[in-house]
Design an enzyme around this catalytic site. Sequence first.
Site, PDB file in Angstrom:
ATOM      1  N   ARG A   1      11.407  -3.276  -6.266  1.00 47.69           N
ATOM      2  CA  ARG A   1      10.507  -4.488  -6.778  1.00 47.69           C
ATOM      3  C   ARG A   1      11.472  -5.612  -7.430  1.00 47.69           C
ATOM      4  O   ARG A   1      11.345  -6.821  -7.160  1.00 47.69           O
ATOM      5  CB  ARG A   1       9.381  -3.899  -7.655  1.00 47.69           C
ATOM      6  CG  ARG A   1       8.076  -4.553  -7.379  1.00 47.69           C
ATOM      7  CD  ARG A   1       6.825  -3.875  -8.088  1.00 47.69           C
ATOM      8  NE  ARG A   1       7.095  -2.298  -8.279  1.00 47.69           N
ATOM      9  CZ  ARG A   1       6.665  -1.495  -7.295  1.00 47.69           C
ATOM     10  NH1 ARG A   1       6.403  -1.989  -6.142  1.00 47.69           N
ATOM     11  NH2 ARG A   1       6.747  -0.233  -7.414  1.00 47.69           N
TER      12      ARG A   1
ATOM     13  N   HIS B   1      -4.143  -3.422  -7.172  1.00 53.90           N
ATOM     14  CA  HIS B   1      -5.340  -2.559  -8.311  1.00 53.90           C
ATOM     15  C   HIS B   1      -4.630  -1.327  -8.668  1.00 53.90           C
ATOM     16  O   HIS B   1      -5.262  -0.455  -9.290  1.00 53.90           O
ATOM     17  CB  HIS B   1      -6.417  -2.266  -7.402  1.00 53.90           C
ATOM     18  CG  HIS B   1      -7.296  -3.635  -6.961  1.00 53.90           C
ATOM     19  ND1 HIS B   1      -8.476  -3.759  -7.684  1.00 53.90           N
ATOM     20  CD2 HIS B   1      -6.968  -4.522  -6.084  1.00 53.90           C
ATOM     21  CE1 HIS B   1      -8.996  -4.910  -7.193  1.00 53.90           C
ATOM     22  NE2 HIS B   1      -8.240  -5.362  -6.388  1.00 53.90           N
TER      23      HIS B   1
ATOM     24  N   ASP C   1       3.343  -5.155  -1.478  1.00 55.08           N
ATOM     25  CA  ASP C   1       3.128  -4.207  -0.654  1.00 55.08           C
ATOM     26  C   ASP C   1       4.310  -3.206  -0.579  1.00 55.08           C
ATOM     27  O   ASP C   1       5.363  -4.052  -0.347  1.00 55.08           O
ATOM     28  CB  ASP C   1       2.585  -4.319   0.804  1.00 55.08           C
ATOM     29  CG  ASP C   1       2.054  -3.240   1.392  1.00 55.08           C
ATOM     30  OD1 ASP C   1       0.919  -2.859   0.887  1.00 55.08           O
ATOM     31  OD2 ASP C   1       2.685  -2.653   2.620  1.00 55.08           O
ATOM     32  N   SER C   2       4.225  -1.910  -0.900  1.00 56.29           N
ATOM     33  CA  SER C   2       5.492  -1.147  -0.948  1.00 56.29           C
ATOM     34  C   SER C   2       5.190   0.300  -0.528  1.00 56.29           C
ATOM     35  O   SER C   2       4.240   0.754  -0.306  1.00 56.29           O
ATOM     36  CB  SER C   2       5.904  -1.314  -2.491  1.00 56.29           C
ATOM     37  OG  SER C   2       4.642  -0.947  -3.316  1.00 56.29           O
TER      38      SER C   2
END
Length: 199
Positions: free
Chosen positions: A187, A16, A75-76
């Site tokens: 990423r 989101h 998730d980072s």
Amino acid sequence: MALKLEPGTRLVVATHNPGKARELAEILEGRFTLVAAGELGLPEPDETETTFVGNALLKARAAAEASGLIALADDSGLSVTALDGAPGIYSARWAGPDKDFALAMRKVGERLEAAGAEDLSAWFTSALAVAWPGGPAVVVEGRIDGTLTFPPRGDRGFGYDPIFIPEGLDQTFGEMEPLAKDAMSHRARAFAKLKAALL
Ligand code: IMP
């Protein structure tokens, strides 16, 4: 069954966060038809796991089950050596309900100062998970190391980008060309592994 992602597959992207969604779309290079979790009105699950990998899997599985589509989740976060890896999986939460990253970056600076830390090394981690509805899941992790700088510099990027200088360079992620960041980011490194596993 060999797990493969065919070009053109419809993938729901379980984030989101518009900054991450844009970067994922750039990294995926138009290979898939991406549908945002928000567009489908999918709920955002609570991130109850204690690792990046655990939370990426949790988000991908929840989106796959809710949508019936193959789901991709990230998730980072930023980990600071002198703060024992904080904020880590709590990176988004340090910005509070208003997602105020100026506040979060200030908090990092204040904690480093309070600890009298000289070591400003830090790293970003990205765990990327792909989950099939009712089926298996694959998860990989990418990392980029660097050094923190205060005050923040640059208004490109998002989150903690303005305080992070990747190893070997002198610009922050917030000052760099977005495409240059995309080429080296945590990423991108995670995605290279995913590509090797699934494409
Ligand atoms: P998540 O949505 O729970 O994975 O939150 C990750 C948080 O980590 C984001 O909201 C950002 O604050 C931070 N973060 C992750 N990747 C980056 C990045 O590439 N640049 C800056 N901040 C990042």
